[in-house]
Scaffold this motif. Structure first.
Motif, PDB file in Angstrom:
ATOM      1  N   THR A  61       8.964 -27.033  30.521  1.00  0.00           N
ATOM      2  CA  THR A  61       9.236 -27.625  31.834  1.00  0.00           C
ATOM      3  C   THR A  61      10.086 -28.872  31.612  1.00  0.00           C
ATOM      4  OG1 THR A  61       7.344 -29.122  31.832  1.00  0.00           O
ATOM      5  CG2 THR A  61       6.968 -26.875  32.665  1.00  0.00           C
ATOM      6  N   ARG A  62      10.397 -29.554  32.691  1.00  0.00           N
ATOM      7  CA  ARG A  62      11.196 -30.778  32.546  1.00  0.00           C
ATOM      8  C   ARG A  62      10.464 -31.804  31.696  1.00  0.00           C
ATOM      9  NH1 ARG A  62      10.296 -35.117  36.120  1.00  0.00           N
ATOM     10  NH2 ARG A  62       8.602 -34.710  37.565  1.00  0.00           N
ATOM     11  N   PHE A  63       9.137 -31.774  31.703  1.00  0.00           N
ATOM     12  CA  PHE A  63       8.365 -32.708  30.888  1.00  0.00           C
ATOM     13  C   PHE A  63       8.510 -32.392  29.395  1.00  0.00           C
ATOM     14  CE2 PHE A  63       6.174 -32.510  35.000  1.00  0.00           C
ATOM     15  CZ  PHE A  63       6.361 -33.823  35.408  1.00  0.00           C
ATOM     16  N   THR A  64       8.582 -31.095  29.079  1.00  0.00           N
ATOM     17  CA  THR A  64       8.794 -30.695  27.691  1.00  0.00           C
ATOM     18  C   THR A  64      10.159 -31.187  27.219  1.00  0.00           C
ATOM     19  OG1 THR A  64       7.536 -28.676  28.159  1.00  0.00           O
ATOM     20  CG2 THR A  64       8.764 -28.760  26.080  1.00  0.00           C
ATOM     21  N   PHE A  65      11.172 -30.964  28.051  1.00  0.00           N
ATOM     22  CA  PHE A  65      12.509 -31.421  27.678  1.00  0.00           C
ATOM     23  C   PHE A  65      12.550 -32.938  27.540  1.00  0.00           C
ATOM     24  CE2 PHE A  65      13.696 -27.239  29.482  1.00  0.00           C
ATOM     25  CZ  PHE A  65      14.350 -26.728  28.373  1.00  0.00           C
ATOM     26  N   ALA A  66      11.858 -33.640  28.426  1.00  0.00           N
ATOM     27  CA  ALA A  66      11.818 -35.105  28.329  1.00  0.00           C
ATOM     28  C   ALA A  66      11.170 -35.535  27.017  1.00  0.00           C
ATOM     29  CB  ALA A  66      11.065 -35.697  29.519  1.00  0.00           C
ATOM     30  N   ALA A  67      10.122 -34.836  26.591  1.00  0.00           N
ATOM     31  CA  ALA A  67       9.470 -35.155  25.318  1.00  0.00           C
ATOM     32  C   ALA A  67      10.411 -34.899  24.148  1.00  0.00           C
ATOM     33  CB  ALA A  67       8.185 -34.345  25.166  1.00  0.00           C
ATOM     34  N   LEU A  68      11.203 -33.829  24.223  1.00  0.00           N
ATOM     35  CA  LEU A  68      12.155 -33.519  23.163  1.00  0.00           C
ATOM     36  C   LEU A  68      13.293 -34.542  23.131  1.00  0.00           C
ATOM     37  CD1 LEU A  68      12.131 -29.687  23.673  1.00  0.00           C
ATOM     38  CD2 LEU A  68      11.458 -30.852  21.567  1.00  0.00           C
ATOM     39  N   ALA A  91      18.426 -25.200  31.957  1.00  0.00           N
ATOM     40  CA  ALA A  91      17.185 -24.533  32.355  1.00  0.00           C
ATOM     41  C   ALA A  91      16.867 -24.744  33.837  1.00  0.00           C
ATOM     42  CB  ALA A  91      16.020 -25.028  31.495  1.00  0.00           C
ATOM     43  N   GLY A  92      17.705 -25.521  34.506  1.00  0.00           N
ATOM     44  CA  GLY A  92      17.528 -25.721  35.946  1.00  0.00           C
ATOM     45  C   GLY A  92      16.757 -26.960  36.333  1.00  0.00           C
ATOM     46  N   TYR A  93      16.512 -27.840  35.375  1.00  0.00           N
ATOM     47  CA  TYR A  93      15.772 -29.063  35.663  1.00  0.00           C
ATOM     48  C   TYR A  93      16.739 -30.241  35.741  1.00  0.00           C
ATOM     49  CZ  TYR A  93      11.761 -26.301  34.249  1.00  0.00           C
ATOM     50  OH  TYR A  93      10.828 -25.312  34.144  1.00  0.00           O
ATOM     51  N   SER A  94      16.497 -31.088  36.701  1.00  0.00           N
ATOM     52  CA  SER A  94      17.293 -32.304  36.837  1.00  0.00           C
ATOM     53  C   SER A  94      16.536 -33.465  36.211  1.00  0.00           C
ATOM     54  CB  SER A  94      17.549 -32.624  38.309  1.00  0.00           C
ATOM     55  OG  SER A  94      18.301 -31.593  38.909  1.00  0.00           O
ATOM     56  N   PRO A  95      17.220 -34.232  35.382  1.00  0.00           N
ATOM     57  CA  PRO A  95      16.549 -35.415  34.840  1.00  0.00           C
ATOM     58  C   PRO A  95      16.262 -36.420  35.942  1.00  0.00           C
ATOM     59  CG  PRO A  95      18.871 -35.401  34.237  1.00  0.00           C
ATOM     60  CD  PRO A  95      18.598 -34.111  34.946  1.00  0.00           C
ATOM     61  N   ASP A  96      15.213 -37.179  35.766  1.00  0.00           N
ATOM     62  CA  ASP A  96      14.904 -38.252  36.699  1.00  0.00           C
ATOM     63  C   ASP A  96      14.663 -39.531  35.878  1.00  0.00           C
ATOM     64  OD1 ASP A  96      12.375 -37.959  35.595  1.00  0.00           O
ATOM     65  OD2 ASP A  96      11.497 -37.058  37.367  1.00  0.00           O
ATOM     66  N   THR A  97      14.245 -40.578  36.543  1.00  0.00           N
ATOM     67  CA  THR A  97      14.088 -41.849  35.840  1.00  0.00           C
ATOM     68  C   THR A  97      13.058 -41.745  34.710  1.00  0.00           C
ATOM     69  OG1 THR A  97      12.519 -42.589  37.524  1.00  0.00           O
ATOM     70  CG2 THR A  97      14.804 -43.309  37.751  1.00  0.00           C
ATOM     71  N   SER A  98      12.030 -40.917  34.879  1.00  0.00           N
ATOM     72  CA  SER A  98      11.034 -40.808  33.808  1.00  0.00           C
ATOM     73  C   SER A  98      11.634 -40.149  32.571  1.00  0.00           C
ATOM     74  CB  SER A  98       9.791 -40.046  34.286  1.00  0.00           C
ATOM     75  OG  SER A  98      10.105 -38.699  34.553  1.00  0.00           O
ATOM     76  N   THR A  99      12.627 -39.292  32.734  1.00  0.00           N
ATOM     77  CA  THR A  99      13.291 -38.658  31.591  1.00  0.00           C
ATOM     78  C   THR A  99      13.912 -39.713  30.688  1.00  0.00           C
ATOM     79  OG1 THR A  99      13.845 -36.763  32.991  1.00  0.00           O
ATOM     80  CG2 THR A  99      15.027 -36.965  30.910  1.00  0.00           C
ATOM     81  N   PHE A 100      14.448 -40.750  31.296  1.00  0.00           N
ATOM     82  CA  PHE A 100      15.160 -41.775  30.535  1.00  0.00           C
ATOM     83  C   PHE A 100      14.278 -42.957  30.156  1.00  0.00           C
ATOM     84  CE2 PHE A 100      18.327 -39.519  33.017  1.00  0.00           C
ATOM     85  CZ  PHE A 100      19.221 -39.172  32.024  1.00  0.00           C
ATOM     86  N   ASN A 101      13.037 -42.967  30.617  1.00  0.00           N
ATOM     87  CA  ASN A 101      12.161 -44.117  30.368  1.00  0.00           C
ATOM     88  C   ASN A 101      10.998 -43.818  29.448  1.00  0.00           C
ATOM     89  OD1 ASN A 101      13.592 -45.917  31.986  1.00  0.00           O
ATOM     90  ND2 ASN A 101      12.586 -45.154  33.830  1.00  0.00           N
TER      91      ASN A 101
END
Length: 102
Positions: A61-68, A91-101
């Motif tokens: 999910t987007r959380f997995t990608f954020a962790a990677l 994969a169809g997920y848009s990054p958000d502020t949590s992705t970068f933080n």
């Protein structure tokens, strides 16, 4: 438990223990494990765990990608972080502020 694991062997032991008790690790389990490894700058191990996740048919999910992305950033691999950001978008997920933080 997975968030507290500080070594690849402990992470894999926890995931194996889940399976031994009839519990299949899901996306949240893998994401927590990847995040734990990222905190300890264990990028190769985090990427290996993602490969295991894929082989077992667990979808990120987007959380997995954020962790990677975070794992790459923590490991000093800026190009890798950008590559995962691209895969996240593919994969169809848009990054958000949590992705970068993270």
């Amino acid at each position: 438990l997975l968030n507290a694991a500080q070594s690849p062997s402990k992470v894999r032991a926890i995931l194996r223990g889940m399976r031994d008790h009839g519990l299949q690790p899901d996306e949240r389990s893998y994401t927590a494990a990847i995040g734990s490894l990222a905190k300890h700058r264990l990028l190769p191990e985090a990427l290996s765990l993602y490969e295991d996740m894929q082989q077992r048919g667990v979808q990120p999910t987007r959380f997995t990608f954020a962790a990677l992305i975070n794992a790459c950033a923590e490991g000093g691999d800026g190009d890798g972080a950008l590559a995962w950001l691209g895969q996240m978008r593919d994969a169809g997920y848009s990054p958000d502020t949590s992705t970068f933080n993270l």
